[in-house]
Write an enzyme that holds these catalytic residues in place. Structure first.
Site, PDB file in Angstrom:
ATOM      1  N   ASN A 639      -1.518  -2.749   8.305  1.00  0.00           N
ATOM      2  CA  ASN A 639      -0.150  -2.325   7.696  1.00  0.00           C
ATOM      3  C   ASN A 639      -0.241  -1.905   6.226  1.00  0.00           C
ATOM      4  O   ASN A 639      -0.218  -2.981   5.265  1.00  0.00           O
ATOM      5  CB  ASN A 639       0.657  -3.838   7.797  1.00  0.00           C
ATOM      6  CG  ASN A 639       2.352  -3.639   7.292  1.00  0.00           C
ATOM      7  OD1 ASN A 639       2.413  -2.659   6.472  1.00  0.00           O
ATOM      8  ND2 ASN A 639       3.219  -4.333   7.854  1.00  0.00           N
ATOM      9  N   LYS A 709     -11.246  -5.104   6.702  1.00  0.00           N
ATOM     10  CA  LYS A 709     -12.052  -5.701   5.761  1.00  0.00           C
ATOM     11  C   LYS A 709     -11.197  -6.640   4.733  1.00  0.00           C
ATOM     12  O   LYS A 709     -11.746  -7.512   3.976  1.00  0.00           O
ATOM     13  CB  LYS A 709     -12.721  -4.703   4.700  1.00  0.00           C
ATOM     14  CG  LYS A 709     -13.617  -3.783   5.307  1.00  0.00           C
ATOM     15  CD  LYS A 709     -14.419  -2.803   4.210  1.00  0.00           C
ATOM     16  CE  LYS A 709     -15.873  -2.054   4.876  1.00  0.00           C
ATOM     17  NZ  LYS A 709     -16.129  -1.174   3.676  1.00  0.00           N
ATOM     18  N   GLY A 710     -10.225  -6.531   4.659  1.00  0.00           N
ATOM     19  CA  GLY A 710      -9.292  -7.440   3.899  1.00  0.00           C
ATOM     20  C   GLY A 710      -8.696  -6.740   2.605  1.00  0.00           C
ATOM     21  O   GLY A 710      -9.438  -6.175   2.129  1.00  0.00           O
ATOM     22  N   VAL A 711      -7.695  -7.044   2.244  1.00  0.00           N
ATOM     23  CA  VAL A 711      -7.130  -6.323   0.948  1.00  0.00           C
ATOM     24  C   VAL A 711      -6.632  -7.225  -0.272  1.00  0.00           C
ATOM     25  O   VAL A 711      -6.075  -6.879  -1.141  1.00  0.00           O
ATOM     26  CB  VAL A 711      -6.171  -5.367   1.169  1.00  0.00           C
ATOM     27  CG1 VAL A 711      -6.816  -4.126   1.887  1.00  0.00           C
ATOM     28  CG2 VAL A 711      -5.017  -5.926   1.760  1.00  0.00           C
ATOM     29  N   GLY A 712      -6.799  -8.713   0.109  1.00  0.00           N
ATOM     30  CA  GLY A 712      -6.020  -9.583  -0.807  1.00  0.00           C
ATOM     31  C   GLY A 712      -6.624  -9.700  -2.356  1.00  0.00           C
ATOM     32  O   GLY A 712      -6.033  -9.849  -3.342  1.00  0.00           O
ATOM     33  N   GLU A 713      -8.007  -9.113  -2.494  1.00  0.00           N
ATOM     34  CA  GLU A 713      -8.397  -9.300  -3.803  1.00  0.00           C
ATOM     35  C   GLU A 713      -8.936  -8.262  -4.607  1.00  0.00           C
ATOM     36  O   GLU A 713      -9.283  -7.985  -5.760  1.00  0.00           O
ATOM     37  CB  GLU A 713      -9.629 -10.539  -3.830  1.00  0.00           C
ATOM     38  CG  GLU A 713      -9.125 -11.658  -3.544  1.00  0.00           C
ATOM     39  CD  GLU A 713      -9.912 -12.780  -3.066  1.00  0.00           C
ATOM     40  OE1 GLU A 713     -10.292 -12.712  -1.740  1.00  0.00           O
ATOM     41  OE2 GLU A 713     -10.123 -13.791  -3.504  1.00  0.00           O
TER      42      GLU A 713
HETATM   43 MO1  MOS Z   1      -8.889 -16.768  -3.152  1.00  0.00          MO
HETATM   44  S1  MOS Z   1      -9.518 -17.200  -5.027  1.00  0.00           S
HETATM   45  O1  MOS Z   1     -10.292 -16.800  -2.134  1.00  0.00           O
HETATM   46  O2  MOS Z   1      -7.628 -17.750  -2.795  1.00  0.00           O
END
Ligand code: MOS
Length: 744
Positions: A639, A709-713
């Site tokens: 998204n 892959k993910g984008v949170g960090e």
């Molecule tokens: Mo994140 S530091 O893996 O919540």
């Protein structure tokens, strides 16, 4: 899996948005069970020592006070007698609240006041007086550095890699050398929602615990073990979480204290932390990195020597991956890394958004910029010249790395090619303008996850998994995934998350939830679809077209393949025909393409290229970030709207890392002294410019089942360095300490 995208990849607004802005979304401190007591924690003002006497008579006089729980009168619990490891798996002996009278860190809970009202509890908490025997402590990072060590017990991926080549010899022979000590201040997680727990004692003696956590099943396991309960005696709920950034990866002390008090008093209890108390537990460790780089005159990296130290407590060995990132990301024949932890008398440092990489990538990327300048090369050109198409540290192929595209598209969007090389040469009026860039890298992880899909008589599709949406958009992307997989309109999908009773899902973290929970939902929906078709095929009173292989599920109804408008059936009718009230399927997603990636020797990372413009007032030394562009290569984007929000949020946080956030230790008392928003500055609106996020096309069907892959960090990684590098370009001054403040 080949995903034809009707829903996945669309910029859908958050499906939980209305519930959040209208207050219907309930957070951990909001349930108000009858007879609930309010608990306020009293924290130790000393750092090391022993409680001598607790004077609580005056506090007990406050009307409404029911009990003051301390290590002297608290009930017994299994936690107090055994050594255990919590979900984070940090080696050492995790802190046990109210275990005994020994003080291990400043801010350690010494009592919980329980009262009929919050006000009474707070007033009484201020009246509790404690006499301490004080012992010497060390809270000074510089002193701790002299005691650095490598823990004997550790998680193997935190041990530095084997050296490649001969880095020391290559450094000595290099024509161009840079060397420096880089430093990052400790930082505290400051999500909007502070940690809180509401414990409800059910009539049958079981506990329902509303907690602000990233892992309801991890907290359930922790409480079950701490209180010798079976898992069905503790249910942990966290349907909504107002940010966490890693502070909710392990059980915070309020969880155990609230549950212990509920057990002691046989009443519902709520314990909330204040903003200052948010500075009495997890934090991103303070770090130093000694980085020596050697290159030949043409700008080819010849040697990388990276030594890093992060701080930990005296009782646990918290480690981070800070030294490896450059060794993975750059081609360089000779490289070596060393890593240690430095103990001091604080609570244990902990994971905070992109733990390890936020520190290691940003500090290394500042050093890379220095080396590019030492070689007289444009920083972008230098990085392209030393680009690695493999994981250079482990000599392993990658599932994908579209970083070249990210660099090219980010540079194009930013206008990088109009940059002048010479620092201080781009002025606008009295302000110095600087342009800097950096690259980012973060793991693309996957954790086995289960999900359930259920079709009900109302024709709605109900999805359930014990994932946590910590504000990242998990509800929304899982609804999109279910819609895609089941052929269902979004508005007929219900997503249930944040409950330990739901199908197993690992603690939210590491940017793995989108890939992992997404894959589980995808599989469960496909399995449910197969079940439905099979049930219809067996069903004699179903229309004959619906009993064929050629039936399709689209727009929330069944259709025949021959485009005959008559040949359609609503899902409720289809379910009725099968004679069942509900049809459900539960599946577990395993890593990789059809569960096989564990055998494929490939490394998996997310990449980014960040470009920044700053304006520096040469007289005042103030820095304004005026433009940020982040081009991200993160596989399939579920998204683009919620994903871009993740990147932007992380860029705000990284701006704090570069310019503002600094938990200042008062070494004499051993306390982080700026424990409020007046003195711990996080970026405010005025600090944040327009930020553009680009997602480059990156097809990767090996990294995870849906290519996600993910984008949170990833947005944390590189952004702080791009800001620091822009400040150098504006001023010609290298600052090697983050945050960079006008006083520096
Ligand atoms: Mo994140 S530091 O893996 O919540």
């Amino acid at each position: 899996m080949n995903v034809i995208s009707t829903h996945i990849g669309q910029p859908v607004s958050r499906i939980d948005g209305v519930a959040k802005v209208t207050g219907q979304a309930k957070y951990a401190a909001e349930p108000h069970p009858p007879g609930m007591l309010h608990g306020v924690v009293v924290n130790s003002p000393i750092t090391r020592g022993r409680i001598e006497t607790i004077h609580d008579a005056e506090a007990r006089q406050v009307p409404g006070v029911i009990e003051i729980m301390t290590h002297l009168n608290r009930p017994h619990a299994a936690l107090f007698e055994k050594s255990y490891m919590d979900g984070l798996g940090i080696p050492g002996a995790p802190y046990r609240p109210l275990h005994d009278g020994e003080i291990h860190f400043n801010g350690q809970p010494v009592a919980v006041v329980l009262a009929e009202t919050f006000e009474a509890a707070r007033e009484a908490a201020m009246l509790v007086r404690v006499d301490y025997e004080r012992w010497p402590h060390n809270a000074d990072f510089e002193v701790a550095l002299h005691q650095k060590y490598m823990p004997s017990k550790t998680r193997s991926n935190y041990v530095p890699p084997k050296p490649r080549g001969d880095a020391a010899a290559a450094y000595a022979l290099s024509a161009v050398k840079t060397e420096g000590r880089y430093h990052l201040a400790p930082e505290h997680h400051n999500p909007m929602e502070m940690h809180a727990t509401t414990v409800i004692m059910e009539d049958d003696g079981t506990f329902t615990v509303w907690d602000k956590t990233q892992g309801p099943q991890a907290v359930q396991a922790y409480l079950a073990s701490a209180l010798s309960l079976s898992k069905d005696q503790v249910r942990v709920r966290n349907p909504y979480v107002g940010g966490a950034f890693g502070s909710g990866l392990r059980a915070v002390y309020n969880v155990f204290l609230a549950t212990l008090a509920a057990k002691m008093l046989k009443r519902a209890v709520r314990v909330t932390l204040t903003r200052p108390q948010m500075f009495t537990h997890a934090f991103r460790p303070e770090a130093v990195m000694d980085i020596a780089l050697g290159a030949s005159r043409d700008g080819t990296l010849q040697s990388m020597i990276v030594k890093g130290v992060t701080d930990t407590s005296r009782f646990e060995h918290n480690m981070e991956n800070i030294v490896i990132w450059g060794l993975i990301n750059y081609r360089c024949p000779n490289a070596t890394a060393d890593y240690k932890v430095a103990p001091r008398d604080t609570y244990t440092s902990s994971d905070m958004r992109a733990p390890g990489a936020a520190t290691g990538v940003n500090l290394l990327e500042m050093a890379i910029d220095e080396m590019a300048y030492a070689c007289g090369m444009d920083p972008l050109a230098f990085r392209l010249h030393n680009y690695s198409d493999i994981d250079a540290m482990h000599d392993m192929p990658l599932t994908s790395k579209a970083l070249r595209d990210a660099m090219a598209q980010g540079a194009q969007h930013f206008g990088w090619h109009d940059r002048s090389m010479i620092p201080g040469s781009m002025r606008d009026g009295r302000e110095l303008v600087g342009w800097g860039m950096a690259t980012g890298i973060w793991d693309a992880m996957f954790s086995p996850t289960s999900a359930r899909a259920r079709l009900g008589q109302d024709g709605r599709l109900h999805i359930a998994t014990a994932a946590s949406d910590i504000g990242t958009g998990t509800y929304t992307i899982l609804a999109q995934t279910a819609a895609e997989a089941f052929g269902m309109p979004l508005h007929r999908i219900d997503i249930e998350l944040g409950d330990s009773a739901l199908p197993e899902c690992p603690t939210e973290g590491g940017s793995w939830t989108a890939a992992s929970a997404g894959a589980a939902v995808w599989l469960a929906c496909h399995s449910l679809r197969t079940k439905l078709f099979a049930a219809l095929a067996r069903c004699e009173n179903a229309p004959s077209w619906a009993r064929q292989d050629s039936v399709k599920l689209e727009g929330g109804a069944l259709h025949g393949m021959n485009e005959n408008a008559q040949d359609s059936l609503s899902l409720s009718d289809a379910l009725s025909l099968t004679g069942q009230d509900v049809l459900e399927a539960e599946e577990t997603a395993k890593p990789g393409l059809r569960g096989k990636i564990s055998q494929m020797r490939k490394a998996r990372f997310t990449h980014s290229a960040v470009f920044c413009e700053v304006r520096v007032d040469p007289e005042l030394g103030t820095v304004r970030v005026t433009r940020l562009v982040n081009a991200v290569a993160a596989g399939r984007i579920m998204n683009p709207k919620t994903a871009a929000s993740q990147i932007r949020g992380a860029m705000v946080m990284a701006t704090g890392m570069a310019l503002h956030e600094d938990s200042l230790m008062d070494e004499r008392v051993g306390r982080f002294m700026n424990h409020n928003f007046a003195e711990y500055h996080i970026p405010a609106h005025a600090d944040i410019p327009d930020m553009d996020v680009l997602f480059v096309n990156e097809h990767d069907d090996e990294v995870s089942p849906l290519g996600v892959k993910g984008v949170g960090e990833i947005g944390m990684c590189g952004t702080a360095a791009a800001i620091a590098n822009a400040i150098f370009h504006a001023t010609g001054r290298r600052e090697r300490n983050l945050p960079i403040t006008p006083g520096a």
